[in-house]
Structure formats: C-alpha cells, structure tokens
Write a protein that holds these residues in place. Structure first.
Motif, PDB file in Angstrom:
ATOM      1  N   THR A  23       0.842  -1.201   0.000  1.00 45.10           N
ATOM      2  CA  THR A  23       0.000   0.000   0.000  1.00 45.10           C
ATOM      3  C   THR A  23       0.877   1.251   0.000  1.00 45.10           C
ATOM      4  O   THR A  23       0.623   2.206  -0.741  1.00 45.10           O
ATOM      5  N   ALA A  24       1.925   1.254   0.829  1.00 44.69           N
ATOM      6  CA  ALA A  24       2.836   2.400   0.889  1.00 44.69           C
ATOM      7  C   ALA A  24       3.506   2.628  -0.466  1.00 44.69           C
ATOM      8  O   ALA A  24       3.593   3.770  -0.943  1.00 44.69           O
ATOM      9  N   ALA A  25       3.962   1.558  -1.105  1.00 45.43           N
ATOM     10  CA  ALA A  25       4.622   1.683  -2.409  1.00 45.43           C
ATOM     11  C   ALA A  25       3.663   2.217  -3.469  1.00 45.43           C
ATOM     12  O   ALA A  25       4.041   3.074  -4.279  1.00 45.43           O
ATOM     13  N   ARG A  26       2.421   1.740  -3.441  1.00 48.01           N
ATOM     14  CA  ARG A  26       1.425   2.240  -4.393  1.00 48.01           C
ATOM     15  C   ARG A  26       1.184   3.729  -4.190  1.00 48.01           C
ATOM     16  O   ARG A  26       1.083   4.483  -5.157  1.00 48.01           O
ATOM     17  N   ARG A  27       1.070   4.140  -2.937  1.00 46.77           N
ATOM     18  CA  ARG A  27       0.821   5.553  -2.647  1.00 46.77           C
ATOM     19  C   ARG A  27       2.012   6.402  -3.109  1.00 46.77           C
ATOM     20  O   ARG A  27       1.837   7.481  -3.656  1.00 46.77           O
ATOM     21  N   MET A  28       3.229   5.930  -2.876  1.00 43.47           N
ATOM     22  CA  MET A  28       4.414   6.659  -3.352  1.00 43.47           C
ATOM     23  C   MET A  28       4.366   6.809  -4.875  1.00 43.47           C
ATOM     24  O   MET A  28       4.647   7.892  -5.399  1.00 43.47           O
ATOM     25  N   GLU A  30       1.710   6.734  -6.860  1.00 46.42           N
ATOM     26  CA  GLU A  30       0.619   7.651  -7.218  1.00 46.42           C
ATOM     27  C   GLU A  30       1.017   9.106  -7.018  1.00 46.42           C
ATOM     28  O   GLU A  30       0.665   9.971  -7.816  1.00 46.42           O
ATOM     29  N   LEU A  31       1.741   9.373  -5.929  1.00 44.81           N
ATOM     30  CA  LEU A  31       2.114  10.744  -5.591  1.00 44.81           C
ATOM     31  C   LEU A  31       3.421  11.182  -6.247  1.00 44.81           C
ATOM     32  O   LEU A  31       3.769  12.362  -6.212  1.00 44.81           O
ATOM     33  N   GLY A  32       4.164  10.236  -6.805  1.00 41.01           N
ATOM     34  CA  GLY A  32       5.445  10.558  -7.420  1.00 41.01           C
ATOM     35  C   GLY A  32       6.485  10.978  -6.401  1.00 41.01           C
ATOM     36  O   GLY A  32       7.282  11.883  -6.645  1.00 41.01           O
ATOM     37  N   VAL A  33       6.497  10.310  -5.233  1.00 42.45           N
ATOM     38  CA  VAL A  33       7.448  10.631  -4.166  1.00 42.45           C
ATOM     39  C   VAL A  33       8.237   9.391  -3.783  1.00 42.45           C
ATOM     40  O   VAL A  33       7.833   8.265  -4.074  1.00 42.45           O
ATOM     41  N   GLY A  34       9.347   9.598  -3.106  1.00 43.75           N
ATOM     42  CA  GLY A  34      10.201   8.488  -2.689  1.00 43.75           C
ATOM     43  C   GLY A  34      10.124   8.182  -1.210  1.00 43.75           C
ATOM     44  O   GLY A  34      10.814   7.290  -0.727  1.00 43.75           O
ATOM     45  N   SER A  35       9.287   8.919  -0.487  1.00 43.00           N
ATOM     46  CA  SER A  35       9.133   8.650   0.941  1.00 43.00           C
ATOM     47  C   SER A  35       7.784   9.153   1.415  1.00 43.00           C
ATOM     48  O   SER A  35       7.184  10.027   0.776  1.00 43.00           O
ATOM     49  N   LEU A  36       7.340   8.579   2.521  1.00 40.81           N
ATOM     50  CA  LEU A  36       6.090   9.003   3.142  1.00 40.81           C
ATOM     51  C   LEU A  36       6.248   9.003   4.652  1.00 40.81           C
ATOM     52  O   LEU A  36       6.907   8.116   5.208  1.00 40.81           O
ATOM     53  N   VAL A  49       9.007   6.203   5.894  1.00 47.16           N
ATOM     54  CA  VAL A  49       9.331   5.032   5.093  1.00 47.16           C
ATOM     55  C   VAL A  49       9.743   5.531   3.720  1.00 47.16           C
ATOM     56  O   VAL A  49       9.112   6.435   3.163  1.00 47.16           O
ATOM     57  N   THR A  50      10.821   4.957   3.195  1.00 42.03           N
ATOM     58  CA  THR A  50      11.317   5.357   1.883  1.00 42.03           C
ATOM     59  C   THR A  50      11.229   4.180   0.914  1.00 42.03           C
ATOM     60  O   THR A  50      11.137   3.020   1.329  1.00 42.03           O
TER      61      THR A  50
END
Length: 139
Positions: A23-28, A30-36, A49-50
C-alpha cells in the motif's frame, strides 16, 4: 533566512502504521514521491518510510511487502524540524542525521515536508553543496 514553513511542501500524505508496504509503495507511485511519513492512529508522526527501505529491508531480505507494515519500519523517534526553524537549522539537522527529507512539525501536528531540493531553491549554492557532501558521506 527562510523558515521551514516558507519552503516546505505542505500537501503531505501519510501512510498509516498498520498499512502494509505494498500500500505504501502504491501511494508513493501515485504521488510521485520516494518517501512518506508514517502516522499512527493518534495522527502523530511515527517515522518515515522510503522506497529504499522497501527495497533493502523488505524485498532484498526476501520478505513479502504485503506482510510487512509501515509501522514495523518506523525506528525510534523520527527526525523532524519545527515549522518556524530557519534554513540554517534545516541544513544542520539534515547534515547531522544524514537525511534528505524532514517532516515539518508545528506543535504535534505534521504540516509539511522539507527536502534538499526545497532548501536548494531557497539558498545560495555553497551551504547546499556542503549539505549534499555531508549527507552523502559513507560511514
């Protein structure tokens, strides 16, 4: 000197402690980011998390990202910066902790993320060059 509040990205999305890393990887993605940021049920910051964490600590270790939660990767207290701290403090904190992104906190609330790129856009070249050198050194 600009403050974190002035240079941060303020549209921040969290991954919940109990969310799996797929889920975290999917959100990254979708958002075009490397960490959340990892946020708990109390909406407080628990860590970061990166994409690198997912690759090195999960995939390379042979674990299934659907079976590992974001909270399992939250290690200790997250390194943060105050919303009203200036760019010099941001540089010191990033360099000291060898991080490229800092969650920005106002009281106990997560209000943004400041990245090296944000600092680079707001300061002269030399302090940013020193920061890149500091966070890129291998221990």
């Amino acid at each position: 000197m600009p403050t974190a509040r002035e240079i941060m990205t303020n549209d921040v999305s969290c991954v919940r402690e109990q969310d799996d890393l797929r889920t975290a990887a999917r959100r990254m993605a979708e958002l075009g980011v490397g960490s959340l940021p990892i946020c708990g049920d109390d909406n407080r910051l628990k860590g970061m998390v990166t994409d690198r964490d997912i690759v090195v600590k999960v995939l390379a270790a042979g674990k299934d990202p659907a079976d590992v939660t974001a909270g399992e990767l939250a290690q200790g207290e997250a390194v943060t910066i105050g919303a009203d701290d200036d760019a010099a403090e941001i540089l010191r904190t990033m360099g000291q902790h060898k991080v490229r992104r800092l969650p920005v906190i106002d009281g106990h609330d997560l209000v943004g993320i400041v990245a090296v790129a944000d600092v680079a856009r707001s300061l002269p070249d030399r302090p940013v060059g020193d920061l890149i050198e500091a966070i890129s050194e291998r221990a």
